[in-house]
Design a protein around this motif. Sequence first.
Motif, PDB file in Angstrom:
ATOM      1  N   GLU A  20       0.798  -1.214   0.033  1.00 31.05           N
ATOM      2  CA  GLU A  20      -0.023   0.052   0.034  1.00 31.05           C
ATOM      3  C   GLU A  20       0.772   1.350   0.007  1.00 31.05           C
ATOM      4  O   GLU A  20       0.199   2.480  -0.008  1.00 31.05           O
TER       5      GLU A  20
ATOM      6  N   TYR B  46      -0.003   0.952  -6.110  1.00 30.02           N
ATOM      7  CA  TYR B  46      -1.033   0.771  -5.412  1.00 30.02           C
ATOM      8  C   TYR B  46      -1.928   2.353  -5.224  1.00 30.02           C
ATOM      9  O   TYR B  46      -3.024   2.521  -5.258  1.00 30.02           O
TER      10      TYR B  46
ATOM     11  N   HIS C 286      -9.433   2.712  -6.334  1.00 32.49           N
ATOM     12  CA  HIS C 286      -9.673   1.666  -5.264  1.00 32.49           C
ATOM     13  C   HIS C 286     -11.236   1.869  -4.809  1.00 32.49           C
ATOM     14  O   HIS C 286     -11.818   2.973  -4.800  1.00 32.49           O
ATOM     15  N   SER C 287     -11.699   0.765  -4.311  1.00 32.13           N
ATOM     16  CA  SER C 287     -13.094   0.920  -3.330  1.00 32.13           C
ATOM     17  C   SER C 287     -12.827   1.546  -2.061  1.00 32.13           C
ATOM     18  O   SER C 287     -11.599   1.295  -1.648  1.00 32.13           O
ATOM     19  N   ASN C 288     -13.943   1.955  -1.630  1.00 31.89           N
ATOM     20  CA  ASN C 288     -13.626   2.517  -0.094  1.00 31.89           C
ATOM     21  C   ASN C 288     -15.061   2.245   0.636  1.00 31.89           C
ATOM     22  O   ASN C 288     -16.255   2.575   0.426  1.00 31.89           O
TER      23      ASN C 288
ATOM     24  N   ASP D 275      -8.377   0.085   6.364  1.00 31.68           N
ATOM     25  CA  ASP D 275      -8.159   0.846   5.166  1.00 31.68           C
ATOM     26  C   ASP D 275      -8.883   1.012   4.169  1.00 31.68           C
ATOM     27  O   ASP D 275      -8.928   1.490   3.222  1.00 31.68           O
TER      28      ASP D 275
ATOM     29  N   GLN E 154     -10.794  -1.422   2.525  1.00 32.52           N
ATOM     30  CA  GLN E 154     -10.570  -2.243   1.235  1.00 32.52           C
ATOM     31  C   GLN E 154     -11.134  -3.778   1.271  1.00 32.52           C
ATOM     32  O   GLN E 154     -11.217  -4.348   0.455  1.00 32.52           O
TER      33      GLN E 154
ATOM     34  N   ASP F 238     -11.440  -5.271  -2.411  1.00 29.53           N
ATOM     35  CA  ASP F 238     -10.930  -4.608  -3.569  1.00 29.53           C
ATOM     36  C   ASP F 238      -9.803  -5.457  -4.396  1.00 29.53           C
ATOM     37  O   ASP F 238      -9.155  -6.354  -3.736  1.00 29.53           O
TER      38      ASP F 238
ATOM     39  N   LYS G  19      -7.538  -5.248  -6.201  1.00 29.91           N
ATOM     40  CA  LYS G  19      -5.890  -4.948  -6.151  1.00 29.91           C
ATOM     41  C   LYS G  19      -5.362  -5.519  -5.071  1.00 29.91           C
ATOM     42  O   LYS G  19      -4.205  -5.732  -5.037  1.00 29.91           O
TER      43      LYS G  19
END
Length: 256
Positions: A77, A82, A87-89, A146, A148, A230, A232
Amino acid sequence: MTRLGILGVAALAIAILASDALAQRRGGAARGGVRGAVVGGMVGGSEGAATGAKVGVVTGATRSAINRETQARNQFEGTAEYQNAQHSNFIEAPPEVLGTTAAATAKKPSGEAVIRKDDKPIVGITFPADWNQKTGDNYISAVSADGQAYAMLVTLDGVADKQAASKKVKEGLENYLKDVKYDEPSETKGGAVVITGTGKGKKAGGDVVFAAGLFDAGKGQLVGAAFVVDAKVDDYYKETVRGICQTLRRAEDFEK
């Protein structure tokens, strides 16, 4: 190459393809990341899961694996790869694929969270100490620090069987996600049905992976446990999710 050699190579290729297809039919053995972790760690899915369920905590090799994974995730991260990616939140937009939760302030977990029915424990789960958790009469949800990774545990009332429950879960997934692609469904040794796949969040548009398990928590009470991560960081949350699955306790486990 001789004709015999060509036939030998062709036979080998067919055998490999057949083996892969069989593995997929038997529960997606080729699946990795969070999806594979849920298939392997869901209630009754492995000896490790059974051991964890008895004590409601993460033990042994799984704990060491989670610690190594957390260190690797923190390092990843901090990379440009990254930080420059979408990204999703899930803190801002929780993927409540098993049902909408009531408005409530998320709190840090303080040990095992338990859903009760008629004042008796039905199912329990323990989330990592740095996750943010919400609880209600029939659900427990949590999101990683985070944002994620997201998890949700719900008692499924008003559904006749696992087939009906599976349909309800898919409707919930498709309400939150678009471009959903399902893997072959899996069933663990303990009878839990696991639905896995990939998709994109309708709000943020980020790629995600998901896994939802359906199991009998005792006396015919069906429960759903869903995880959305997520894409990633899929490989950086598999041990954490496996550990969470190992803390799941059904009604009978509280009596031991």
